[in-house]
Design an enzyme around this catalytic site. Sequence first.
Site, PDB file in Angstrom:
ATOM      1  CE1 TYR A  88      20.524 -20.423  51.863  1.00  0.00           C
ATOM      2  CE2 TYR A  88      18.666 -19.584  50.766  1.00  0.00           C
ATOM      3  CZ  TYR A  88      19.393 -20.822  51.025  1.00  0.00           C
ATOM      4  OH  TYR A  88      19.451 -21.860  50.376  1.00  0.00           O
ATOM      5  CG  ASN A 116      12.394 -24.953  55.538  1.00  0.00           C
ATOM      6  OD1 ASN A 116      13.420 -25.223  56.073  1.00  0.00           O
ATOM      7  ND2 ASN A 116      12.043 -23.780  54.714  1.00  0.00           N
ATOM      8  CG  LEU A 117       4.364 -26.500  54.253  1.00  0.00           C
ATOM      9  CD1 LEU A 117       3.522 -25.755  55.103  1.00  0.00           C
ATOM     10  CD2 LEU A 117       3.987 -26.422  52.693  1.00  0.00           C
ATOM     11  CB  SER A 133      18.712 -22.247  46.123  1.00  0.00           C
ATOM     12  OG  SER A 133      17.283 -21.890  46.543  1.00  0.00           O
ATOM     13  CE1 TYR A 143      21.120 -29.419  45.286  1.00  0.00           C
ATOM     14  CE2 TYR A 143      20.885 -28.766  47.523  1.00  0.00           C
ATOM     15  CZ  TYR A 143      21.693 -29.421  46.675  1.00  0.00           C
ATOM     16  OH  TYR A 143      22.899 -29.927  46.774  1.00  0.00           O
ATOM     17  CE  LYS A 150      22.693 -22.143  49.033  1.00  0.00           C
ATOM     18  NZ  LYS A 150      23.793 -22.905  49.361  1.00  0.00           N
TER      19      LYS A 150
HETATM   20  N1  UFG Z   1       4.710 -22.148  54.613  1.00  0.00           N
HETATM   21  C1  UFG Z   1       3.283 -22.075  55.418  1.00  0.00           C
HETATM   22  N2  UFG Z   1       3.335 -22.241  56.808  1.00  0.00           N
HETATM   23  C2  UFG Z   1       4.806 -22.764  57.488  1.00  0.00           C
HETATM   24  C3  UFG Z   1       5.819 -22.989  56.562  1.00  0.00           C
HETATM   25  C4  UFG Z   1       5.772 -22.505  55.384  1.00  0.00           C
HETATM   26  O1  UFG Z   1       2.433 -21.808  54.841  1.00  0.00           O
HETATM   27  O2  UFG Z   1       4.773 -22.651  58.563  1.00  0.00           O
HETATM   28  C5  UFG Z   1       4.505 -21.905  53.360  1.00  0.00           C
HETATM   29  C6  UFG Z   1       5.364 -20.767  52.739  1.00  0.00           C
HETATM   30  O3  UFG Z   1       4.640 -19.565  52.940  1.00  0.00           O
HETATM   31  C7  UFG Z   1       5.458 -21.107  51.472  1.00  0.00           C
HETATM   32  C8  UFG Z   1       5.579 -22.941  51.512  1.00  0.00           C
HETATM   33  O4  UFG Z   1       5.138 -23.175  52.607  1.00  0.00           O
HETATM   34  O5  UFG Z   1       4.722 -20.854  50.435  1.00  0.00           O
HETATM   35  C9  UFG Z   1       7.088 -23.513  51.312  1.00  0.00           C
HETATM   36  O6  UFG Z   1       7.740 -22.813  52.406  1.00  0.00           O
HETATM   37  P1  UFG Z   1       9.177 -23.435  52.807  1.00  0.00           P
HETATM   38  O7  UFG Z   1       9.647 -22.350  54.087  1.00  0.00           O
HETATM   39  O8  UFG Z   1       9.021 -24.634  53.368  1.00  0.00           O
HETATM   40  O9  UFG Z   1      10.136 -22.960  51.869  1.00  0.00           O
HETATM   41  P2  UFG Z   1      10.569 -21.915  50.698  1.00  0.00           P
HETATM   42  O10 UFG Z   1       9.869 -22.165  49.521  1.00  0.00           O
HETATM   43  O11 UFG Z   1      10.072 -20.598  51.282  1.00  0.00           O
HETATM   44  O12 UFG Z   1      12.140 -21.710  50.944  1.00  0.00           O
HETATM   45  C10 UFG Z   1      12.732 -22.824  50.513  1.00  0.00           C
HETATM   46  C11 UFG Z   1      14.052 -22.890  51.313  1.00  0.00           C
HETATM   47  C12 UFG Z   1      15.066 -21.695  51.038  1.00  0.00           C
HETATM   48  C13 UFG Z   1      15.315 -21.571  49.562  1.00  0.00           C
HETATM   49  C14 UFG Z   1      13.687 -21.346  49.157  1.00  0.00           C
HETATM   50  C15 UFG Z   1      14.101 -21.158  47.382  1.00  0.00           C
HETATM   51  O13 UFG Z   1      13.736 -23.002  52.654  1.00  0.00           O
HETATM   52  O14 UFG Z   1      16.173 -22.018  51.538  1.00  0.00           O
HETATM   53  O15 UFG Z   1      13.221 -22.642  49.274  1.00  0.00           O
HETATM   54  O16 UFG Z   1      15.007 -22.072  47.121  1.00  0.00           O
HETATM   55  F1  UFG Z   1      15.702 -20.317  49.556  1.00  0.00           F
END
Ligand code: UFG
Length: 344
Positions: free
Chosen positions: A152, A202-203, A127, A180, A156
């Site tokens: 987590y 996740n978003l 990741s 990824y 990795k």
């Molecule tokens: N976000 C929101 N609202 C939500 C969910 C997410 O604003 O309800 C924002 C987060 O703050 C972030 C962006 O959307 O800025 C993406 O968030 P995600 O949770 O979709 O993804 P992340 O980048 O936080 O995490 C992902 C994977 C993890 C991994 C990480 C880095 O879920 O497993 O990328 O590789 F570790």
Amino acid sequence: MKDRILVTGGTGYIGSHTVVELQQAGYEVVIVDNLSNSSADVVDNIEAVSGIRPAFEKLDCLDFAGLDGVFAKYPGIKAIIHFAASKAVGESVQKPLLYYRNNIVSLINLLELMPKYHVQGIVFSSSCTVYGQPDKLPVTEEAPIKKAESPYGNTKQINEEIIRDTVASGAPISAILLRYFNPIGAHPSALLGELPNGVPQNLVPYIVQTAIGIREKLSIFGNDYHTPDGTCIRDYINVVDLAKAHVVAISRILEQKQKEKVEVFNIGTGHGLSVLQLVHAFEKATGVKLNYQMAPRRAGDIEQVWADPTLANQKLGWKAETSIEDTLLSAWKWQLRLREKGIQ
Ligand code: UFG
């Protein structure tokens, strides 16, 4: 005879898409999955997409004897793609030992069994989390590994090291570590996609559940970051494009095209999108207006990260192809199908 590939976590989100791409590229797939975050129906859906039913063994990769039995039952497995892992960042902070055990022991079991069964190589799901907040963007594979933000993320990093140390010790295997960025979207058939457990963290899963009315409102976590619109920036990669990267990694291992016994590749588009830009792209792609509000920052979030995928483009001959609109539309169609089936 078709080359046989073991896919751990093959009924999961990225795993299921990869199984289909492997089958379509002519590989025979054996799936091992404990169904902790997926269901056995996924095997039927894989068959519905590809026309080929993969072998499936319900098994936890922590079960060394069970895994040994899988290699014995399916002789000649040439390579492994190891997806099976616990992946909820927040949960890993609450239950670190669960994460260390699941994610690390599973990999060790596989690495120990590979020489016994003459398995040539392993593709590992890593990741971009290993980079933390990079000093330079876009981030290349040369960027320093930063201290992990969560157990987590640490698993990795540790797993990458375990693979490097094992190969360096002279084990007769090779490896490709795929880092990824943010995988999103679903199969265009709407037969495969992401099925989050409970409230999505996740978003994109949160966006589609809001759009369909399961959630009232999306909260955008932070609009005071040092980015053009104040919201965080990520590199969103289509899950089918991501799946295809695994197929080329497998053929690179089997055809012994690797320049080094352990190679690492960023798998991203090379373009960063802010949370707000993603929300607007979703609205444009689907014609659905999204209810959202600004909310405080989420602890542990990186401000901005996107990939330099040049190495994967050049060495693997792989490139992200699907537009963000098509990708978001695929996620929406998947959500609509879940509703049709009464699942969510
Ligand atoms: N976000 C929101 N609202 C939500 C969910 C997410 O604003 O309800 C924002 C987060 O703050 C972030 C962006 O959307 O800025 C993406 O968030 P995600 O949770 O979709 O993804 P992340 O980048 O936080 O995490 C992902 C994977 C993890 C991994 C990480 C880095 O879920 O497993 O990328 O590789 F570790």
